[in-house]
Motif scaffolding. Structure first.
Motif, PDB file in Angstrom:
ATOM      1  N   LEU A  26       0.825  -1.200   0.000  1.00 15.19           N
ATOM      2  CA  LEU A  26       0.000   0.000   0.000  1.00 15.19           C
ATOM      3  C   LEU A  26       0.864   1.256   0.000  1.00 15.19           C
ATOM      4  O   LEU A  26       0.570   2.238  -0.690  1.00 15.19           O
ATOM      5  CB  LEU A  26      -0.920  -0.003   1.224  1.00 15.19           C
ATOM      6  N   LEU A  27       1.951   1.237   0.756  1.00 12.29           N
ATOM      7  CA  LEU A  27       2.838   2.392   0.824  1.00 12.29           C
ATOM      8  C   LEU A  27       3.541   2.658  -0.505  1.00 12.29           C
ATOM      9  O   LEU A  27       4.046   3.758  -0.739  1.00 12.29           O
ATOM     10  CB  LEU A  27       3.878   2.188   1.925  1.00 12.29           C
ATOM     11  N   ASP A  29       2.019   2.550  -3.385  1.00 15.23           N
ATOM     12  CA  ASP A  29       0.985   2.938  -4.356  1.00 15.23           C
ATOM     13  C   ASP A  29       0.703   4.432  -4.205  1.00 15.23           C
ATOM     14  O   ASP A  29      -0.197   4.832  -3.459  1.00 15.23           O
ATOM     15  CB  ASP A  29      -0.288   2.122  -4.109  1.00 15.23           C
ATOM     16  N   THR A  32      -3.059   5.855  -4.986  1.00 10.45           N
ATOM     17  CA  THR A  32      -4.055   5.558  -3.959  1.00 10.45           C
ATOM     18  C   THR A  32      -3.815   6.392  -2.714  1.00 10.45           C
ATOM     19  O   THR A  32      -4.737   6.977  -2.142  1.00 10.45           O
ATOM     20  CB  THR A  32      -4.020   4.061  -3.608  1.00 10.45           C
ATOM     21  N   LEU A  33      -2.561   6.452  -2.289  1.00 10.62           N
ATOM     22  CA  LEU A  33      -2.251   7.214  -1.087  1.00 10.62           C
ATOM     23  C   LEU A  33      -2.566   8.692  -1.267  1.00 10.62           C
ATOM     24  O   LEU A  33      -3.074   9.345  -0.354  1.00 10.62           O
ATOM     25  CB  LEU A  33      -0.775   7.029  -0.725  1.00 10.62           C
ATOM     26  N   THR A  34      -2.279   9.214  -2.449  1.00  7.84           N
ATOM     27  CA  THR A  34      -2.571  10.621  -2.710  1.00  7.84           C
ATOM     28  C   THR A  34      -4.059  10.894  -2.605  1.00  7.84           C
ATOM     29  O   THR A  34      -4.491  11.887  -1.992  1.00  7.84           O
ATOM     30  CB  THR A  34      -2.059  11.030  -4.106  1.00  7.84           C
ATOM     31  N   LEU A  37      -5.161  10.340   1.208  1.00  9.80           N
ATOM     32  CA  LEU A  37      -4.535  11.259   2.161  1.00  9.80           C
ATOM     33  C   LEU A  37      -4.721  12.723   1.783  1.00  9.80           C
ATOM     34  O   LEU A  37      -5.003  13.565   2.641  1.00  9.80           O
ATOM     35  CB  LEU A  37      -3.039  10.954   2.268  1.00  9.80           C
ATOM     36  N   THR A  79     -11.530   5.525   1.100  1.00 11.31           N
ATOM     37  CA  THR A  79     -10.881   4.241   1.358  1.00 11.31           C
ATOM     38  C   THR A  79     -11.729   3.084   0.835  1.00 11.31           C
ATOM     39  O   THR A  79     -11.222   2.168   0.174  1.00 11.31           O
ATOM     40  CB  THR A  79     -10.634   4.064   2.867  1.00 11.31           C
ATOM     41  N   MET A  83      -9.797   3.215  -2.851  1.00 10.73           N
ATOM     42  CA  MET A  83      -8.526   2.570  -2.530  1.00 10.73           C
ATOM     43  C   MET A  83      -8.612   1.046  -2.557  1.00 10.73           C
ATOM     44  O   MET A  83      -7.878   0.382  -3.300  1.00 10.73           O
ATOM     45  CB  MET A  83      -8.029   3.025  -1.164  1.00 10.73           C
ATOM     46  N   ALA A 121      -5.641   2.774   7.181  1.00 12.17           N
ATOM     47  CA  ALA A 121      -5.636   3.923   6.277  1.00 12.17           C
ATOM     48  C   ALA A 121      -6.593   5.001   6.763  1.00 12.17           C
ATOM     49  O   ALA A 121      -6.274   6.202   6.722  1.00 12.17           O
ATOM     50  CB  ALA A 121      -6.014   3.471   4.867  1.00 12.17           C
ATOM     51  N   SER A 125      -5.228   8.665   7.891  1.00 13.20           N
ATOM     52  CA  SER A 125      -5.723   9.787   7.089  1.00 13.20           C
ATOM     53  C   SER A 125      -6.617  10.709   7.914  1.00 13.20           C
ATOM     54  O   SER A 125      -6.553  11.935   7.787  1.00 13.20           O
ATOM     55  CB  SER A 125      -6.483   9.268   5.870  1.00 13.20           C
TER      56      SER A 125
END
Length: 254
Positions: A26-27, A29, A32-34, A37, A79, A83, A121, A125
């Motif tokens: 996940l970290l 990606d 997705t994180l953008t 978050l 999420t 995500m 997540a 977030s």
């Protein structure tokens, strides 16, 4: 040592490894994180300052605080609708789930790993969102912490389970992204981050009232700001969480 103890320990160890691997993936990606978050924070900063700070006929409380309390559930929706579906659908495309099954992971381990990832997540977030909101708009006092906590937990479980379910039925990561965004943005605009219900037409309010993300928002925002108890919405969200979790667990059995 009991022969029953060894399999139990093996299952726990395998599940921990799966959760750890999933978190690392996940970290890596950034897209997705953008979205999870950054999108809620940017939109909160823009919308939260658009209506001033004084209650009026559209807002029963400080408008900035209205949106700060609301945007925590934007994280939940992002999420569950974007995500997780993309993440899981990409696994199905690449045959990762079949490899997990062949590697001997417990049947329930993948569903548990996705629950841990989704809730993690949301927690990270959501905390970041509040940290940014605090110096800009201030974090409104939580009038009923117990009900707010129940709303956040029930809503998070419901949307994480819905996300897992979508990821297991959609054929590809692109399809998951398209469908997820198609579901997310109307829910976001009508139920959480758009105009207040008081300025919507009766038709739009009727549509918004049945959206799962709007129900989650009501179950959190009302007790948070002291404008209601959110009990009715919380009951419906809890029922959604139970049903979605049961379906997601069946779909993700390896």
């Amino acid at each position: 040592m009991s022969t029953k103890t060894l399999p139990a320990r093996t299952h726990r160890s395998a599940t921990r490894r799966l959760v750890s691997a999933e978190l690392r993936l996940l970290l890596r990606d950034p897209l997705t994180l953008t979205f999870v978050l950054v999108f809620p924070i940017l939109t909160m900063l823009i919308i939260g300052g658009s209506f001033g700070t004084e209650p009026d006929e559209a807002f029963p409380v400080n408008p900035s605080h209205w949106y700060v309390a609301s945007y925590f559930t934007v994280v939940i929706g992002a999420t569950g609708l974007v995500m997780l579906p993309v993440h899981i659908a990409s696994y199905r495309e690449r045959g990762v789930l079949k490899r997990f099954a062949a590697s001997g992971f417990p049947r329930w381990s993948f569903a548990l790993a996705q629950l841990v990832i989704g809730l993690s997540a949301i927690a990270v977030s959501g905390a970041l969102l509040m940290a940014v909101a605090a110096p800009v708009y201030g974090v409104p006092t939580i009038e009923d912490p117990v009900r707010v906590g129940l709303g956040i937990v029930a809503g998070s479980v419901a949307f994480v389970s819905l996300g897992v379910l979508l990821g297991t039925v959609l054929p590809s990561a692109r399809a998951a992204q398209a469908i997820g965004l198609l579901l997310f943005f109307p829910s976001f605009l009508l139920g959480v981050g758009g105009p207040p219900p008081a300025v919507m037409s009766s038709t739009l309010r009727s549509v918004a009232d049945v959206l799962p993300l709007k129900l989650v928002t009501d179950s959190v925002r009302e007790p948070w700001l002291g404008i209601g108890d959110g009990a009715g919405a919380l009951i419906v969200v809890t029922l959604i969480a139970v049903g979605a979790t049961a379906l997601a667990a069946r779909r993700t059995a390896l």
